[in-house]
Design a protein around this motif. Structure first.
Motif, short mmCIF file in Angstrom:
data_model
loop_
_atom_site.label_atom_id
_atom_site.label_comp_id
_atom_site.label_asym_id
_atom_site.label_seq_id
_atom_site.Cartn_x
_atom_site.Cartn_y
_atom_site.Cartn_z
N SER A 73 9.13 15.01 -6.61
CA SER A 73 8.94 16.25 -5.86
C SER A 73 7.45 16.51 -5.56
N SER A 74 6.57 15.90 -6.34
CA SER A 74 5.13 16.10 -6.14
C SER A 74 4.54 15.08 -5.16
N TYR A 75 5.34 14.16 -4.67
CA TYR A 75 4.86 13.08 -3.80
C TYR A 75 4.66 13.56 -2.37
N SER A 76 3.74 12.89 -1.66
CA SER A 76 3.60 13.10 -0.22
C SER A 76 4.71 12.31 0.49
N LYS A 77 4.85 12.53 1.80
CA LYS A 77 5.86 11.80 2.59
C LYS A 77 5.63 10.29 2.50
N GLY A 78 4.37 9.87 2.60
CA GLY A 78 4.07 8.44 2.55
C GLY A 78 4.40 7.84 1.19
N MET A 79 4.14 8.57 0.12
CA MET A 79 4.47 8.08 -1.23
C MET A 79 5.97 7.94 -1.39
N GLU A 139 12.69 -1.38 -14.54
CA GLU A 139 11.51 -0.54 -14.79
C GLU A 139 10.23 -1.35 -14.71
N ASP A 140 10.23 -2.52 -15.33
CA ASP A 140 9.02 -3.36 -15.33
C ASP A 140 8.66 -3.83 -13.92
N LYS A 141 9.67 -4.29 -13.20
CA LYS A 141 9.46 -4.78 -11.84
C LYS A 141 8.98 -3.65 -10.93
N ALA A 142 9.62 -2.47 -11.08
CA ALA A 142 9.26 -1.31 -10.26
C ALA A 142 7.81 -0.89 -10.54
N LYS A 143 7.40 -0.91 -11.79
CA LYS A 143 6.03 -0.52 -12.13
C LYS A 143 5.02 -1.45 -11.47
N ARG A 144 5.30 -2.74 -11.49
CA ARG A 144 4.39 -3.72 -10.88
C ARG A 144 4.33 -3.52 -9.36
N LEU A 145 5.50 -3.27 -8.74
CA LEU A 145 5.53 -3.05 -7.29
C LEU A 145 4.83 -1.75 -6.91
N MET A 146 5.02 -0.72 -7.73
CA MET A 146 4.31 0.55 -7.49
C MET A 146 2.79 0.34 -7.54
N GLY A 147 2.35 -0.45 -8.50
CA GLY A 147 0.93 -0.74 -8.63
C GLY A 147 0.37 -1.45 -7.41
N LEU A 148 1.14 -2.38 -6.88
CA LEU A 148 0.69 -3.13 -5.70
C LEU A 148 0.59 -2.24 -4.46
N LEU A 149 1.32 -1.12 -4.45
CA LEU A 149 1.24 -0.17 -3.34
C LEU A 149 0.42 1.06 -3.70
N ASN A 150 -0.45 0.89 -4.70
CA ASN A 150 -1.38 1.96 -5.12
C ASN A 150 -0.69 3.22 -5.61
N LEU A 151 0.43 3.04 -6.30
CA LEU A 151 1.17 4.20 -6.81
C LEU A 151 1.36 4.15 -8.33
#
Length: 266
Positions: free
Chosen positions: A138-144, A117-129
């Motif tokens: 289900s609310s995400y765009s294709k790119g997300m 969870e911690d690693k995923a959160k940091r990686l999501m942040g680096l990809l502006n997510l």
């Protein structure tokens, strides 16, 4: 004295038949640490079958497939802990949040839930997510969704990444970031093995391009080497030359003619 690297993937005499159609015809291939392999070919050439065999998703082939020096037909699936995979069409658990989904994927690969969870959160942040981390997928765009898939494939720090159209749906800035991620991983000795129909992307990010046509490898080398052999200026032109597809202009012209039928010009 320099040590010769051992291949991370070694394929010998790989044949595969579906019903009465031979899909792979004696593929021989060795892939080494740090290579970014662009595995390309027309639809039906055998690309996906090759990858699915290496992933252990398809049986019934003849020949030998070794990953990390071990024959994958021996029943031991430990090698899968060291690989990541993004298919061209993936079914995400849309009812989950990215936190829940990536935490689950991390645990499947043996990570502790809190670590994943911690690693995923940091990686999501680096990809502006980062703001979408606790939103339902289900609310995400294709790119997300594509970014989440890419994170899920790399979360456990695999040694080989298998990717099918990895840049699908990404905006231009994200494409630049992901291409740089691949280059950095390769520099650390990771192997990237991916398929794409976007020839200019393959041309720019691959250290080695393998072209398969009709179940046979018809070209294998860097873009510069392939261009020198074929005397064509672009990978798209080399692709068309080696696969014998030279009617694309005629087809396009006829297509436009049909579109214009019945148009009086008034």
């Amino acid at each position: 004295m320099s040590l010769v690297k051992e291949p991370v993937i070694s394929i010998s005499g790989l044949w595969m038949k579906y019903s009465d159609k031979m899909v792979l015809r004696g593929i021989d291939l060795e892939v080494y640490p740090g290579q970014i392999i662009g595995y390309i070919g027309p639809n039906g050439a055998g690309k996906s079958t090759t990858v699915k065999i290496m992933l252990g998703l398809v049986e019934g082939y003849t020949g030998t497939v070794q990953i990390f020096g071990r024959d994958i037909s021996d029943g031991n699936t430990d090698y899968k802990k060291r690989i990541g995979y993004v298919p061209e069409v993936a079914e995400l658990y849309d009812s989950l949040t990215a936190r829940e989904y990536l935490g689950f994927i991390g645990e499947l690969y043996g990570m502790k839930h809190t670590e994943a969870e911690d690693k995923a959160k940091r990686l999501m942040g680096l990809l502006n997510l980062e703001q979408a981390y606790d939103m339902r997928i289900s609310s995400y765009s294709k790119g997300m969704k594509q970014k989440v898939l890419l994170i899920s494939s790399m979360l456990h720090n695999p040694d080989i990444l298998f990717l099918d159209e990895p840049l699908s749906g990404l905006d231009a800035n994200s494409v630049m970031v992901v291409k740089e991620i691949f280059a950095s991983l390769a520099a650390r000795g990771k192997t990237i093995f991916y398929s794409s129909h976007i020839m200019d992307v393959v041309e720019k990010i691959s250290s080695r391009i393998i072209l398969i046509n009709g179940g046979d490898i018809v070209a294998d080398g860097s873009f510069a080497e392939l261009r020198e052999r074929s005397r064509e200026g672009s990978l798209e032109a080399i692709f068309n030359e080696l696969t014998g597809f030279d009617r694309y202009r005629d087809i396009a012209g006829e297509f436009v003619e049909v579109i214009g039928e019945g148009d009086s010009g008034d």
